[in-house]
Design an enzyme around this catalytic site. Structure first.
Site, short mmCIF file in Angstrom:
data_model
loop_
_atom_site.label_atom_id
_atom_site.label_comp_id
_atom_site.label_asym_id
_atom_site.label_seq_id
_atom_site.Cartn_x
_atom_site.Cartn_y
_atom_site.Cartn_z
N TYR A 183 2.93 10.18 -0.24
CA TYR A 183 4.14 9.41 0.49
C TYR A 183 5.68 9.80 0.06
CZ TYR A 183 0.37 6.48 2.61
OH TYR A 183 -0.46 5.92 3.18
N LYS A 210 -3.23 5.66 -4.03
CA LYS A 210 -4.37 6.41 -3.79
C LYS A 210 -4.47 7.75 -4.78
CE LYS A 210 -3.47 5.06 1.10
NZ LYS A 210 -2.11 4.56 0.83
N ASP A 236 1.10 -1.16 0.04
CA ASP A 236 0.04 -0.06 0.09
C ASP A 236 0.89 1.23 0.13
OD1 ASP A 236 -2.83 1.05 0.37
OD2 ASP A 236 -1.61 2.23 1.71
#
Length: 332
Positions: free
Chosen positions: A60, A86, A55
């Protein structure tokens, strides 16, 4: 007994995932820098230990986690793992929604919130480029509470179209607040999201996900991936100022942690082993996603997940009031 490398169906999606997933925020430099070599070792170790759920997200490390993830997985059989990323933040020059938690992000770029249809399609295209892939297994709408109306309409609709064309295997939401996820499931156009990534809201210390969201997911066949199970490190290091989000840990919470650790000591169960295994007692929870910044941390997480926890331990947590009688717990 459930093992970290056990492969199970991800709800109704047709995907198969390992019970333990690897969260990749740390590989973007969460709180402290991580080198390319260290990131590769983390992912290689996870693969060698049977973890097949990964994930990541554009935010990030402002694209760095996705780039490192794609590089490490490039030689792996594409159908042998499930990759999640995402939408909701675009990484671009001068992006204004910067976050101080990233230790050494790339210079000159930052995230910008964008849940519009065009923003989501752009985000997916750029994520695929960073990952070096032509499809993503699970796409979460990240923090939809930041712009709920646009996220539940335009972002979801765009991902649903990508799901129909096979660019996206499953549509999900990634949330820190269980009521937001429940509202999203109710308001999104049918058939709605396939999954929920729920961070920090179905743990030994915070079971607010049980109030409404998890029963709704069970009813609708929505798979839940539980994250933040160490409560952002609070179970490992409850000192004030540690990176768990509390400048001063409430006295009631300190007392609960102390009581939990007493029961753990009585049964020779590491507190983090109890924490990482607890969410799987609920039938809606498919996997638990835990981050790591080193190969040793990956191996430790697998050991904790596989550590034997007797049924009497969960009974003792209920007897002492640390869990309610109605709380579902894992079976041995």
């Amino acid at each position: 007994m459930t093992r970290a490398d056990e492969l199970v169906p991800l709800g109704r999606t047709g995907l198969r995932v390992s019970r333990l997933g690897l969260g990749l925020a740390s590989l973007g430099g969460l709180f402290e820098p991580v080198s390319d070599e260290q990131a590769a070792r983390v992912l290689d170790t996870a693969w060698d230990l049977g973890i097949r759920l990964y994930d990541t997200a554009p935010v990030y490390g402002y694209g760095r986690s996705e780039t490192r993830t794609g590089a490490a997985l490039a030689a792996r059989p594409r159908d042998a793992y499930a990759l999640c990323t995402k939408v909701g933040r675009i990484i671009e020059p001068g992006g204004p929604d910067t976050q101080p938690i990233w230790a050494d992000p790339p210079a000159g770029v930052g995230p910008r919130l964008d849940y519009s249809r065009s923003g989501v399609l752009r985000s997916v295209e750029e994520s695929l480029e960073r990952l070096g892939l032509d499809r993503v297994d699970v796409l979460h709408v990240h923090d939809p509470d930041e712009d709920f109306g646009t996220a539940v309409s335009q972002a979801y609709d765009a991902l649903a179209e990508l799901r129909a064309t096979g660019v996206v295997g499953a549509v999900s939401i990634g949330v820190n607040h269980a009521p937001v996820a429940a509202r999203f499931l109710r308001e999104a156009m049918t058939p709605g999201p396939d999954c929920v990534l729920l961070a920090g809201r179905y743990t030994l210390l915070d079971r607010s996900g049980l109030d409404e969201l998890l029963p709704l997911c069970t009813e609708r066949g929505v798979a839940v991936m539980a994250a933040g199970v160490y409560q952002s490190g609070l179970l490992a290091d409850p000192r004030p100022g540690a990176p768990h989000g509390y400048a001063s840990v409430p006295a009631e919470l300190v007392a609960r942690i102390a009581a939990l650790k007493e029961v753990c000591a009585d049964f020779d169960v590491p507190p983090l082993a109890a924490a990482v295994q607890f969410p799987l007692g609920h039938p809606a929870v498919t996997s638990v996603v835990v981050g790591a910044r080193s190969a040793d941390e990956v191996a430790q997480n697998v050991r904790l997940f596989d550590h034997p926890v007797p049924a009497d331990f969960w009974t003792a947590l209920k007897t002492t009031g640390l869990l309610t009688e109605e709380t579902p717990t894992p079976t041995s």
